[in-house]
Design a protein around this motif. Structure first.
Motif, short mmCIF file in Angstrom:
data_model
loop_
_atom_site.label_atom_id
_atom_site.label_comp_id
_atom_site.label_asym_id
_atom_site.label_seq_id
_atom_site.Cartn_x
_atom_site.Cartn_y
_atom_site.Cartn_z
N THR A 222 1.55 -8.33 -16.50
CA THR A 222 2.10 -7.44 -17.52
C THR A 222 2.80 -6.27 -16.85
N VAL A 223 3.53 -5.51 -17.64
CA VAL A 223 4.26 -4.36 -17.10
C VAL A 223 3.28 -3.30 -16.60
N GLN A 224 2.24 -3.04 -17.37
CA GLN A 224 1.24 -2.04 -16.95
C GLN A 224 0.54 -2.47 -15.67
N GLU A 225 0.20 -3.74 -15.59
CA GLU A 225 -0.45 -4.24 -14.39
C GLU A 225 0.47 -4.16 -13.17
N ALA A 226 1.77 -4.37 -13.37
CA ALA A 226 2.72 -4.27 -12.26
C ALA A 226 2.78 -2.85 -11.72
N HIS A 227 2.79 -1.86 -12.61
CA HIS A 227 2.80 -0.47 -12.17
C HIS A 227 1.49 -0.09 -11.46
N ASP A 228 0.38 -0.53 -12.03
CA ASP A 228 -0.91 -0.23 -11.42
C ASP A 228 -1.05 -0.88 -10.05
N MET A 229 -0.64 -2.14 -9.94
CA MET A 229 -0.76 -2.84 -8.67
C MET A 229 0.20 -2.29 -7.62
N ALA A 230 1.32 -1.73 -8.04
CA ALA A 230 2.22 -1.08 -7.09
C ALA A 230 1.53 0.09 -6.40
N ILE A 231 0.78 0.87 -7.15
CA ILE A 231 0.06 2.00 -6.58
C ILE A 231 -1.10 1.51 -5.72
N VAL A 232 -1.83 0.51 -6.22
CA VAL A 232 -2.99 -0.01 -5.49
C VAL A 232 -2.56 -0.62 -4.16
N THR A 233 -1.49 -1.40 -4.16
CA THR A 233 -1.06 -2.03 -2.91
C THR A 233 -0.52 -1.00 -1.92
N GLN A 234 0.13 0.04 -2.42
CA GLN A 234 0.64 1.08 -1.52
C GLN A 234 -0.50 1.81 -0.82
N VAL A 235 -1.52 2.18 -1.57
CA VAL A 235 -2.67 2.86 -0.98
C VAL A 235 -3.42 1.92 -0.04
N SER A 236 -3.56 0.66 -0.44
CA SER A 236 -4.29 -0.31 0.39
C SER A 236 -3.60 -0.58 1.71
N THR A 237 -2.29 -0.70 1.70
CA THR A 237 -1.59 -0.99 2.95
C THR A 237 -1.60 0.21 3.89
N LEU A 238 -1.60 1.41 3.35
CA LEU A 238 -1.67 2.59 4.21
C LEU A 238 -3.06 2.76 4.83
N ASN A 239 -4.10 2.37 4.10
CA ASN A 239 -5.46 2.49 4.62
C ASN A 239 -5.83 1.36 5.57
N SER A 240 -5.34 0.15 5.32
CA SER A 240 -5.80 -1.01 6.08
C SER A 240 -4.77 -1.55 7.08
N ARG A 241 -3.52 -1.11 6.98
CA ARG A 241 -2.42 -1.61 7.83
C ARG A 241 -2.22 -3.11 7.66
N VAL A 242 -2.49 -3.63 6.49
CA VAL A 242 -2.22 -5.03 6.16
C VAL A 242 -1.01 -5.06 5.24
N PRO A 243 0.04 -5.82 5.56
CA PRO A 243 1.21 -5.89 4.68
C PRO A 243 0.92 -6.67 3.40
N PHE A 244 1.50 -6.23 2.31
CA PHE A 244 1.28 -6.83 1.00
C PHE A 244 2.58 -7.36 0.42
N LEU A 245 2.46 -8.44 -0.33
CA LEU A 245 3.56 -8.98 -1.13
C LEU A 245 3.09 -8.94 -2.58
N HIS A 246 3.69 -8.08 -3.37
CA HIS A 246 3.33 -7.93 -4.77
C HIS A 246 4.40 -8.63 -5.61
N PHE A 247 4.00 -9.69 -6.32
CA PHE A 247 4.99 -10.41 -7.12
C PHE A 247 4.59 -10.43 -8.57
N MET A 248 5.61 -10.48 -9.41
CA MET A 248 5.43 -10.49 -10.86
C MET A 248 6.45 -11.42 -11.48
N ASP A 249 6.23 -11.78 -12.71
CA ASP A 249 7.18 -12.63 -13.43
C ASP A 249 8.42 -11.80 -13.71
#
Length: 85
Positions: free
Chosen positions: A54-81
């Motif tokens: 969903t649109v809300q989930e896409a916005h939320d996951m954008a923030i979550v993946t950004q914080v996660s990659t900065l903390n863990s140094r693991v690259p993320f691929l966030h995909f949506m329909d």
């Protein structure tokens, strides 16, 4: 053309988030079909993959993946329909 760069990003553990709106590529101007073949093509690059529906989930996951990659140094691929979001 971008896939070798993804291997390099994953190998060097660079904190990266790539957002992909997955849509079918057709000759028509508008396609209602979601196509995740471009996302499934990069499964072997060892990027952490996160999906949104969903649109809300896409916005939320954008923030979550950004914080996660900065903390863990693991690259993320966030995909949506690409049609619904």
């Amino acid at each position: 053309l971008y896939i070798p760069n993804l291997y390099k990003i994953a190998g060097e553990l660079l904190p990266t988030v790539i957002h992909v709106a997955a849509r079918a590529l057709t000759g028509q101007a508008l396609s209602i079909y979601g196509d995740h073949s471009d996302v499934m093509l990069v499964r072997g690059t060892n990027l952490a993959m996160v999906s949104s529906f969903t649109v809300q989930e896409a916005h939320d996951m954008a923030i979550v993946t950004q914080v996660s990659t900065l903390n863990s140094r693991v690259p993320f691929l966030h995909f949506m329909d690409g049609f619904r979001t």
